[in-house]
Design an enzyme around this catalytic site. Structure first.
Site, PDB file in Angstrom:
ATOM      1  N   HIS A 147       0.819  -1.221   0.000  1.00 19.16           N
ATOM      2  CA  HIS A 147       0.000   0.000   0.000  1.00 19.16           C
ATOM      3  C   HIS A 147       0.850   1.268   0.000  1.00 19.16           C
ATOM      4  O   HIS A 147       0.377   2.333   0.377  1.00 19.16           O
ATOM      5  CB  HIS A 147      -0.949   0.003   1.208  1.00 19.16           C
ATOM      6  CG  HIS A 147      -1.980  -1.064   1.159  1.00 19.16           C
ATOM      7  ND1 HIS A 147      -2.679  -1.498   2.273  1.00 19.16           N
ATOM      8  CD2 HIS A 147      -2.451  -1.804   0.115  1.00 19.16           C
ATOM      9  CE1 HIS A 147      -3.519  -2.451   1.925  1.00 19.16           C
ATOM     10  NE2 HIS A 147      -3.398  -2.655   0.624  1.00 19.16           N
ATOM     11  N   CYS A 198       4.623  20.178 -11.836  1.00 23.63           N
ATOM     12  CA  CYS A 198       3.353  20.466 -12.497  1.00 23.63           C
ATOM     13  C   CYS A 198       2.545  21.573 -11.828  1.00 23.63           C
ATOM     14  O   CYS A 198       1.562  22.058 -12.390  1.00 23.63           O
ATOM     15  CB  CYS A 198       2.503  19.196 -12.617  1.00 23.63           C
ATOM     16  SG  CYS A 198       1.812  18.597 -11.048  1.00 23.63           S
ATOM     17  N   THR A 237      -3.398  -9.037   9.830  1.00 19.34           N
ATOM     18  CA  THR A 237      -4.316  -8.513   8.829  1.00 19.34           C
ATOM     19  C   THR A 237      -5.511  -9.433   8.681  1.00 19.34           C
ATOM     20  O   THR A 237      -5.381 -10.660   8.748  1.00 19.34           O
ATOM     21  CB  THR A 237      -3.632  -8.335   7.462  1.00 19.34           C
ATOM     22  OG1 THR A 237      -4.616  -7.939   6.490  1.00 19.34           O
ATOM     23  CG2 THR A 237      -2.967  -9.623   6.980  1.00 19.34           C
TER      24      THR A 237
END
Length: 241
Positions: A147, A198, A237
């Protein structure tokens, strides 16, 4: 793959046996709770303690987060307004820089398995806290941050990397307000942290937002590793998102 043992003693025997040559781990928030980091779903975790009315957001966005706290880490929300993510994550980002949390015995077990047996093929971690990476004796190539991680920073729009985590933390410290009221030097109002390439206010740790794909490395490594590992240990988990 070797079948599941009846108890921890049985697991230890398997890990030390000549039959076992390759071990992979998949770890989640439960392995880091002992370090003092609350998980998302438990009492005191992010979802339980979220107060959207304190977050810099429109009334509609605040209501969305009240109805579903996962909107704090949702991609479309972040691209519209980066403040919910950064304000909620502020103490976690700065605490990581200060090394507030240390690897737990679960992290050290993976490290010990590698140094003592050489059987660690890969440590897949769902955690973004960087504690697996903090185990100095686990080579970086052995770790896959499923993740993403709080310790690396890039622009969510153009992908430009921020080379210095410390520089990003300095920006967070002076530009992002403290909704938890523990930092007297925090600004009263949040200001955008813009990408130097950007110009978008989309700079953040490389954690995976809801609505984004997992890193390509995860799919490549899993395809390579999992068919051939002898033992896969899943710890901390529920395998639910």
């Amino acid at each position: 793959m070797i079948g599941a043992p009846a108890d921890l003693a049985g697991l230890a025997r398997i890990l030390l046996s000549s039959q076992c040559k390759s071990v992979a781990f998949l770890t989640g928030a439960g392995v880091s709770v002992a370090s003092g980091i609350p998980d998302f779903r438990s009492p005191g975790g992010m979802y339980d303690s979220l107060r959207p009315e304190l977050i810099t957001a429109t009334p509609i966005q605040q209501q969305m987060m009240k109805d579903d706290p996962t909107y704090v880490v949702e991609k479309n929300m972040f691209l519209q307004n980066s403040f919910p993510y950064l304000e909620v994550r502020r103490p976690f980002i700065l605490g990581t820089q200060q090394k507030k949390w240390k690897p737990t015995i679960a992290h050290r077990f993976m490290e010990l398995l590698h140094t003592k047996t050489g059987k660690l093929t890969r440590a897949y971690t769902q955690n973004i806290d960087g504690l697996t990476e903090a185990c100095e004796n686990i080579p970086p190539e052995k770790i896959v941050a499923v993740h993403g991680t709080i310790c690396k920073v890039s622009c969510e729009v153009c992908g430009t990397k921020v080379e210095s985590f410390d520089d990003f933390c300095d920006e967070v410290r002076v530009n992002i307000k403290d909704i938890y009221k523990v930092d007297p030097e925090a600004p009263d109002e949040s200001k955008p942290i813009r990408c130097k390439s950007c110009g978008r206010a989309a700079v953040k740790p490389t954690t995976v937002l809801f609505g984004s794909s997992l890193p390509q490395e995860f799919f490549e490594r899993a395809t390579e590793d999992l068919p051939s590992v002898d033992v896969l240990i899943v710890a901390g988990t529920s395998l639910m998102v």
